[in-house]
Design a protein around this motif. Sequence first.
Motif, short mmCIF file in Angstrom:
data_model
loop_
_atom_site.label_atom_id
_atom_site.label_comp_id
_atom_site.label_asym_id
_atom_site.label_seq_id
_atom_site.Cartn_x
_atom_site.Cartn_y
_atom_site.Cartn_z
N PHE A 87 0.80 -1.21 0.00
CA PHE A 87 0.00 0.00 0.00
C PHE A 87 0.84 1.27 0.00
O PHE A 87 0.46 2.29 -0.58
CB PHE A 87 -0.95 0.02 1.21
N HIS A 100 -8.20 4.70 -0.96
CA HIS A 100 -7.90 5.12 0.41
C HIS A 100 -8.42 6.54 0.66
O HIS A 100 -9.09 6.81 1.67
CB HIS A 100 -6.39 5.06 0.65
N CYS A 103 -12.10 6.65 0.99
CA CYS A 103 -12.54 6.18 2.30
C CYS A 103 -12.43 7.28 3.34
O CYS A 103 -13.36 7.52 4.13
CB CYS A 103 -11.72 4.97 2.75
N THR A 125 -5.93 9.43 7.63
CA THR A 125 -5.14 8.33 7.10
C THR A 125 -5.66 7.00 7.59
O THR A 125 -6.23 6.89 8.68
CB THR A 125 -3.66 8.48 7.51
N GLY A 126 -5.46 5.97 6.77
CA GLY A 126 -5.73 4.61 7.19
C GLY A 126 -4.60 4.13 8.09
O GLY A 126 -3.44 4.53 7.92
N TRP A 291 -8.86 4.13 11.18
CA TRP A 291 -8.84 5.43 10.51
C TRP A 291 -8.62 6.53 11.53
O TRP A 291 -9.23 6.53 12.60
CB TRP A 291 -10.14 5.68 9.75
N SER A 326 -2.63 -4.00 0.78
CA SER A 326 -3.71 -3.06 0.47
C SER A 326 -5.09 -3.64 0.73
O SER A 326 -6.10 -2.96 0.53
CB SER A 326 -3.62 -2.64 -1.00
N VAL A 329 -7.82 -1.81 3.05
CA VAL A 329 -8.31 -0.55 2.48
C VAL A 329 -9.34 -0.85 1.39
O VAL A 329 -10.40 -0.23 1.31
CB VAL A 329 -7.15 0.28 1.92
N TYR A 333 -13.41 0.14 1.33
CA TYR A 333 -14.09 0.84 0.24
C TYR A 333 -15.22 -0.02 -0.32
O TYR A 333 -16.31 0.50 -0.62
CB TYR A 333 -13.09 1.19 -0.87
#
Length: 498
Positions: A87, A100, A103, A125-126, A291, A326, A329, A333
Amino acid sequence: MTTDSNSTTQTTTDTNWTPVYGSLAMTQHAPFRVMPEESMEPRIAKQMISDILSLDGNPTLNMASFVTTFMDEEAEELMMEGMRKNFIDLDEYEQTAELHNRCVAMIANLFHAPTPPKNMPHPGTGTIGSSEAIMLCVLAMKWRWRKRRQEQGLPADKPNLVCGSNVQVCWHKACRYFEVECREADVSPDCLVLTAERALPLINENTIGVCPILGSTFNGEFENVKEIHDMVVELNATNGWAIPIHVDAASGGFIAPFTDPDLLWDFRLPNVKSINVSGHKFGLVYAGIGWALWREPQDLPEELVFHVNYLGGDQASFTLNFSKGSSTVIGQYYNLIRLGKEGYRKIMLAGMANATYLRQKLQDMGLFTIVDKGHMPLVAFALKDASKYTVFDIQDRMKHQGWIIPAYTCSKGAESLAIMRVVVKQNFSQAFADMLVQHLEDAIRYLEHLAAEGHLLHVKELAVAMDVIESKRLVHSHSKNTGKQSHRKTEDRTHGVC
């Protein structure tokens, strides 16, 4: 053996015909300290590991964890593909980075964040769960506080953070790692959460933030964020301070917007500067996604954002981790667009209905006091009479049916209260509740019988007996198990199981 046209005898090297449990590997110890010298067939390695994992608890019967244990097959397929993508390599995987950012924007919008300036992404940010998110938000609060103090020519060497003693252990980690004094307000058996009244005497000019919880891990209760917020706003106005509110919405952030949309807890309150939420809890994604969101760009210090370019282009990074898959994430989504607000609302309301059903069934048994407030799809309860057996005895007995139901003492100020908790996740149906109650009734009958016959050893008594046995063991065996017995002897459990 086979014979070719020249009548030459050949021995096949293909071993796929060997039954898995007829293989040599299955007659030897599974490797556990030293990497084996030789290879083994994939199917044998898979079966060996599968056999080891078969002794794990069943995730479907794990009532302790808030973490998601069910997703659509379509989501799982997308997530498997995403595991191969690192990611952090945003320049190579631009579309994953775009998902990302979508989201972050959707969740910020769900929490009523102000719209960022044109063409600017929302600050967020994730993360790897809410633990990393909380650490990032604590860092942001500390740096903003320190900068204000330095600008005023004041010392900035004694930061503190105010929260309730019911916080999850990641708060303790964040404060210890980043050298912030953690000021915890005691709770009480009749009120297991932080209140404005309890927080007030702990706040001073060195407070970097006050941190209410939307969904305590102990009993699922939503702390009164607005009441705490308004108290802090008044303090700020009186003293010329700028203490922010951070909301730990790890558990409740994906619940409240759908079950109680008028509840004021999020960015609608002007002094709420940051929020964390766990996508892998009621965000309905498998473990590994959280998150961190900030109200506005100025609430996230620019000094904490790093720009790297060695992977192909300029990339902004504000994380404690770097490389990661990834998949989560993508899974987040997927849920946001597949379920939409309608789907999340239906799932949360169904969970609340099933929790209400289970809560009533437990009350009908006449043995338990309900200690949750019905704020989440969760039921927390305590024994009215623990003289014959305890919630720890019930926990142990329920394990015989495969159920994982945590029993634990409450946090500082309410240590005398021992409770059990059932998290009603999306794959917990009413039929499932009926099975749980049936097995709970069976466990109670068993414990009642043992108590009547005088055979039931309570947790402390059992620990004493086991300690006597343990003392006779070899030293290495003793050291291996002492921690477990001590854990049980004190009727202690890991607080804030998530």
